[in-house]
Design a protein around this motif. Structure first.
Motif, PDB file in Angstrom:
ATOM      1  N   ALA A  30       0.092   5.128  11.445  1.00 41.02           N
ATOM      2  CA  ALA A  30       1.340   5.284  11.874  1.00 41.02           C
ATOM      3  C   ALA A  30       2.185   5.050  11.774  1.00 41.02           C
ATOM      4  CB  ALA A  30       1.428   6.162  13.184  1.00 41.02           C
ATOM      5  N   GLU A  31       2.468   3.911  11.617  1.00 37.13           N
ATOM      6  CA  GLU A  31       3.597   2.819  11.052  1.00 37.13           C
ATOM      7  C   GLU A  31       3.614   2.865   9.421  1.00 37.13           C
ATOM      8  OE1 GLU A  31       4.950  -0.365  14.009  1.00 37.13           O
ATOM      9  OE2 GLU A  31       2.853  -1.077  13.217  1.00 37.13           O
ATOM     10  N   LYS A  32       2.323   2.897   8.889  1.00 42.73           N
ATOM     11  CA  LYS A  32       2.051   2.648   7.319  1.00 42.73           C
ATOM     12  C   LYS A  32       2.636   3.740   6.529  1.00 42.73           C
ATOM     13  CE  LYS A  32      -1.544  -0.940   8.000  1.00 42.73           C
ATOM     14  NZ  LYS A  32      -3.542  -0.759   8.056  1.00 42.73           N
ATOM     15  N   GLU A  33       2.189   5.126   7.169  1.00 42.12           N
ATOM     16  CA  GLU A  33       2.610   6.494   7.145  1.00 42.12           C
ATOM     17  C   GLU A  33       3.179   6.709   6.788  1.00 42.12           C
ATOM     18  OE1 GLU A  33       1.029  10.680   8.346  1.00 42.12           O
ATOM     19  OE2 GLU A  33      -0.276   9.560   8.554  1.00 42.12           O
ATOM     20  N   ILE A  34       4.753   6.061   7.857  1.00 42.19           N
ATOM     21  CA  ILE A  34       6.461   6.850   7.654  1.00 42.19           C
ATOM     22  C   ILE A  34       6.528   5.053   7.045  1.00 42.19           C
ATOM     23  CG2 ILE A  34       8.239   5.784   9.395  1.00 42.19           C
ATOM     24  CD1 ILE A  34       6.774   6.511  12.059  1.00 42.19           C
ATOM     25  N   GLU A  35       6.706   4.127   6.458  1.00 36.13           N
ATOM     26  CA  GLU A  35       6.708   3.902   5.794  1.00 36.13           C
ATOM     27  C   GLU A  35       6.612   3.935   4.076  1.00 36.13           C
ATOM     28  OE1 GLU A  35       4.984  -0.407   6.152  1.00 36.13           O
ATOM     29  OE2 GLU A  35       6.902  -0.718   7.832  1.00 36.13           O
ATOM     30  N   GLU A  36       5.740   4.677   4.267  1.00 32.48           N
ATOM     31  CA  GLU A  36       5.530   5.853   2.658  1.00 32.48           C
ATOM     32  C   GLU A  36       6.229   7.160   2.709  1.00 32.48           C
ATOM     33  OE1 GLU A  36       1.296   6.932   1.859  1.00 32.48           O
ATOM     34  OE2 GLU A  36       0.776   5.430   2.889  1.00 32.48           O
ATOM     35  N   GLU A  37       6.764   7.382   3.793  1.00 34.52           N
ATOM     36  CA  GLU A  37       7.477   8.387   3.992  1.00 34.52           C
ATOM     37  C   GLU A  37       9.043   8.492   3.490  1.00 34.52           C
ATOM     38  OE1 GLU A  37       6.327  11.796   3.497  1.00 34.52           O
ATOM     39  OE2 GLU A  37       4.696  11.137   4.151  1.00 34.52           O
ATOM     40  N   LYS A  40       9.280   6.961   0.025  1.00 30.09           N
ATOM     41  CA  LYS A  40       9.772   8.901  -1.086  1.00 30.09           C
ATOM     42  C   LYS A  40      11.324   9.296  -1.220  1.00 30.09           C
ATOM     43  CE  LYS A  40       5.416  10.005  -0.293  1.00 30.09           C
ATOM     44  NZ  LYS A  40       3.914  11.251   0.464  1.00 30.09           N
ATOM     45  N   VAL A  41      12.379   8.382  -0.388  1.00 27.26           N
ATOM     46  CA  VAL A  41      13.578   9.441   0.014  1.00 27.26           C
ATOM     47  C   VAL A  41      14.063   8.156  -0.802  1.00 27.26           C
ATOM     48  CG1 VAL A  41      15.338   9.355   1.244  1.00 27.26           C
ATOM     49  CG2 VAL A  41      13.036   9.273   2.503  1.00 27.26           C
ATOM     50  N   PRO A  42      14.941   9.343  -2.130  1.00 26.35           N
ATOM     51  CA  PRO A  42      15.624   8.799  -2.735  1.00 26.35           C
ATOM     52  C   PRO A  42      17.198   8.056  -2.133  1.00 26.35           C
ATOM     53  CG  PRO A  42      16.217  10.751  -2.735  1.00 26.35           C
ATOM     54  CD  PRO A  42      14.713  10.563  -2.136  1.00 26.35           C
ATOM     55  N   PRO A  43      17.364   6.763  -2.823  1.00 24.67           N
ATOM     56  CA  PRO A  43      18.349   5.980  -2.204  1.00 24.67           C
ATOM     57  C   PRO A  43      20.161   6.656  -2.619  1.00 24.67           C
ATOM     58  CG  PRO A  43      17.932   5.113  -4.609  1.00 24.67           C
ATOM     59  CD  PRO A  43      16.763   5.684  -3.617  1.00 24.67           C
TER      60      PRO A  43
END
Length: 52
Positions: A30-37, A40-43
């Motif tokens: 779950a932590e790995k998936e959150i970091e991936e998401e 993806k968010v632009p700065p």
């Protein structure tokens, strides 16, 4: 009276092989998936937009 289920030795140890090592600092799936998401968010822009 029913006897409680007693797993054999191989069943007792098997679940530990699938567990994350709590003290290792390893990330959970779950932590790995959150970091991936998050990646993806632009700065945000460095400067705020100027009023017209």
């Amino acid at each position: 009276m029913n006897q409680p289920y007693e797993p054999d030795e191989s069943e007792r140890r098997h679940h530990l092989m699938d567990e994350e090592d709590i003290g290792s600092g390893e990330k959970t799936p779950a932590e790995k998936e959150i970091e991936e998401e998050i990646r993806k968010v632009p700065p945000l822009p460095s400067e705020p937009p100027k009023p017209s």
